[in-house]
Write an enzyme that holds these catalytic residues in place. Structure first.
Site, mmCIF file in Angstrom:
data_model
loop_
_atom_site.group_PDB
_atom_site.id
_atom_site.type_symbol
_atom_site.label_atom_id
_atom_site.label_comp_id
_atom_site.label_asym_id
_atom_site.label_seq_id
_atom_site.Cartn_x
_atom_site.Cartn_y
_atom_site.Cartn_z
ATOM 1 N N CYS A 165 41.365 2.183 24.862
ATOM 2 C CA CYS A 165 41.943 2.740 23.635
ATOM 3 C C CYS A 165 43.258 2.079 23.238
ATOM 4 C CB CYS A 165 42.123 4.250 23.793
ATOM 5 S SG CYS A 165 40.563 5.090 24.143
ATOM 6 N N THR A 272 41.864 7.495 34.632
ATOM 7 C CA THR A 272 41.836 8.323 33.426
ATOM 8 C C THR A 272 43.066 9.197 33.243
ATOM 9 O OG1 THR A 272 40.568 10.038 34.584
ATOM 10 C CG2 THR A 272 39.316 8.396 33.336
ATOM 11 N N HIS A 303 50.092 8.363 20.215
ATOM 12 C CA HIS A 303 48.695 8.303 20.646
ATOM 13 C C HIS A 303 48.050 9.665 20.386
ATOM 14 C CE1 HIS A 303 45.338 6.521 22.685
ATOM 15 N NE2 HIS A 303 45.335 7.417 23.654
ATOM 16 N N THR A 307 44.542 16.272 23.888
ATOM 17 C CA THR A 307 44.099 16.702 25.220
ATOM 18 C C THR A 307 45.219 17.487 25.887
ATOM 19 O OG1 THR A 307 44.841 14.645 26.271
ATOM 20 C CG2 THR A 307 42.565 14.728 25.491
ATOM 21 N N PRO A 308 44.876 18.480 26.698
ATOM 22 C CA PRO A 308 45.910 19.318 27.311
ATOM 23 C C PRO A 308 46.948 18.524 28.114
ATOM 24 C CG PRO A 308 43.782 20.380 27.523
ATOM 25 C CD PRO A 308 43.515 19.009 26.958
ATOM 26 N N GLU A 314 52.616 12.330 26.896
ATOM 27 C CA GLU A 314 53.219 11.424 25.923
ATOM 28 C C GLU A 314 54.559 11.954 25.432
ATOM 29 O OE1 GLU A 314 52.235 8.793 21.934
ATOM 30 O OE2 GLU A 314 50.881 10.434 22.481
ATOM 31 N N LYS A 335 45.508 11.188 14.467
ATOM 32 C CA LYS A 335 44.230 11.562 15.075
ATOM 33 C C LYS A 335 43.854 13.009 14.763
ATOM 34 C CE LYS A 335 44.178 8.394 19.081
ATOM 35 N NZ LYS A 335 45.494 7.735 18.985
ATOM 36 N N HIS A 340 39.752 10.290 17.318
ATOM 37 C CA HIS A 340 40.200 9.184 18.164
ATOM 38 C C HIS A 340 39.222 8.018 18.026
ATOM 39 C CE1 HIS A 340 41.799 6.798 21.219
ATOM 40 N NE2 HIS A 340 41.717 7.590 22.268
ATOM 41 N N PHE A 401 42.234 4.143 29.121
ATOM 42 C CA PHE A 401 41.713 4.301 30.479
ATOM 43 C C PHE A 401 42.056 3.056 31.313
ATOM 44 C CE2 PHE A 401 37.967 7.430 29.528
ATOM 45 C CZ PHE A 401 38.895 8.436 29.313
#
Length: 415
Positions: A165, A272, A303, A307-308, A314, A335, A340, A401
């Site tokens: 990504c 990940t 970014h 996600t939790p 970030e 996003k 994404h 990733f």
């Protein structure tokens, strides 16, 4: 060695919020979501049945239907965005353009997954002799760049980067370095992706990485919100024309922004799960490359995947890199509207960052209903409404990733 300046003279994009830059930018400022129910395939057996799909896209506006049949969709998106950017920069009308000094670097994170999936089914059902002879070139990641060079006759560097990504950001940053060190005058750079297929969505769903808010797709991507439950896949491409400043100045080109910094790093931690230090190091290196201090930054296109763990990480990385100034910076996640785009994310988000500087506007982070301050998501995320603001310099972040990170620093253009 004195490095050359790099400016942005053309922009192109295909995304869930529009198939050209103007349409997409207006939709982003208006807070329009491009996310809906998946129609590319029957998603009834997959936990996540929503995505940010490109709509009403016609590749024959750019290439013939015969040629299009020989390419995976990610190549279609990349070609379209590249040709838009080339037209926007008016490269075709440069008298005496030295095409040996024009190159292309447009990558993808996954590449031709739908073609691979379809070919595997064909082979299992009918044997290897039924494989389409165009299967291999239809799915190779560097073929976006290859097709663009063939269409335009560009004989400079031609390659396609692959870094999950972070691909789009790495492609743009690396292309800029070719110009800075004199290997090219113009580079067309960015990222593309079209992995919304059963294997792609099913694979991410198996990791439990995707939102399952199937009953309310428009609000499923919720960066920094308490209710976020995973990212939403998107597709498309973002490409920009990078040009050596004196070359652009000589021809009187319109300049959106100047690309002044590029930083890369590795988490060296997990394939990940993110680390805070890795992304912060990438931002710091980008600032050092730009010769800027944290307090020179006004805006960050994050970014921000929804996600939790990632959103908290970030935020902490931005605080680590920018210090106390982080609380004065406007941070947003486009996003929330596009989903994404994986390998295409860094490309479209670099385009949006250049537009933010050019128009002096920050798009909103939509769906920020209840900011997750308790978890540490406590910055100014430009919640739910666009904002007119001064943007002297901006950062675009991308993480992938494998723990790969890339940050681009853009600056408002000054002679």
């Amino acid at each position: 060695m004195s490095k050359k300046r790099v400016v942005i003279t053309g922009l192109g994009q295909v995304s869930p919020v529009g198939n050209d830059v103007g349409t997409a930018w207006q939709n982003l400022l208006a807070g329009v979501s491009g996310i809906g129910a998946i129609t590319h395939f029957d998603a009834s057996s997959v936990a996540c049945r929503i995505a940010g799909q490109v709509k009403d896209f016609d590749i024959t506006q750019y290439i013939s239907s015969k040629e299009a049949r020989r390419m995976d969709t990610f190549i279609h998106f990349g070609i379209a965005a590249a040709l838009q950017a080339i037209a926007d920069a008016d490269l075709d009308n440069i008298a005496g353009l030295d095409k040996t000094r024009v190159g292309v670097n447009i990558g993808a994170g996954i590449g031709g997954l739908p073609s691979i999936e379809e070919t595997a089914r064909t082979m299992i059902a009918n044997g290897a002799r039924k494989i389409n002879p165009f299967f291999i070139p239809s799915s190779l990641i560097n073929m976006i760049s290859g097709h663009v060079t063939i269409l335009k006759g560009y004989q400079g560097p031609s390659y396609g980067m692959v870094s999950a990504c972070t691909t789009g950001a790495h492609s743009i940053g690396d292309a800029a370095r070719l110009i800075k060190y004199g290997d090219a005058d113009i580079m067309i750079a960015g990222g593309a992706e079209a992995a919304i297929c059963e294997m792609g969505v099913g694979g991410f769903a198996a990791m439990k990485a995707l939102s399952t808010r199937n009953d309310d797709p428009a609000t499923a991507s919720r960066p920094w919100d308490k209710g976020r439950d995973g990212f939403v896949m998107g597709e498309g491409a973002g490409v920009m024309v990078l040009e050596e400043y004196e070359h652009a100045k000589k021809r009187g080109a319109r300049i959106y922004a100047e690309l002044v910094g590029f930083g890369m790093s590795s988490d060296a931690y997990h394939i990940t799960a993110p680390s805070m230090e890795g992304p912060a190091l990438g931002v710091t290196r980008a600032l050092n490359d730009a010769g800027l201090n944290p307090d020179d930054i006004d805006y960050v296109n994050a970014h921000g995947t929804s996600t939790p763990l990632g959103d908290v990480n970030e935020t902490n990385a931005i605080k680590l890199a920018l210090g106390e100034h982080a609380r004065k910076v406007v941070v947003n996640s486009t996003k929330s509207m596009t989903g994404h785009l994986l390998g295409g994310a860094g490309g479209v988000e670099a385009v949006y960052t250049a537009m933010a500087i050019y128009t002096q506007k920050s798009p909103p982070t939509i769906n920020l209903f209840e900011q997750d301050i308790e978890a540490g998501c406590d910055l100014d995320y430009c919640a739910n409404e666009a904002r007119d603001m001064q943007i002297r310099a901006a950062i675009s972040n991308s993480f992938g990733f494998g723990g790969t990170n890339g940050s681009l620093v853009f600056k408002r253009f000054e002679n």
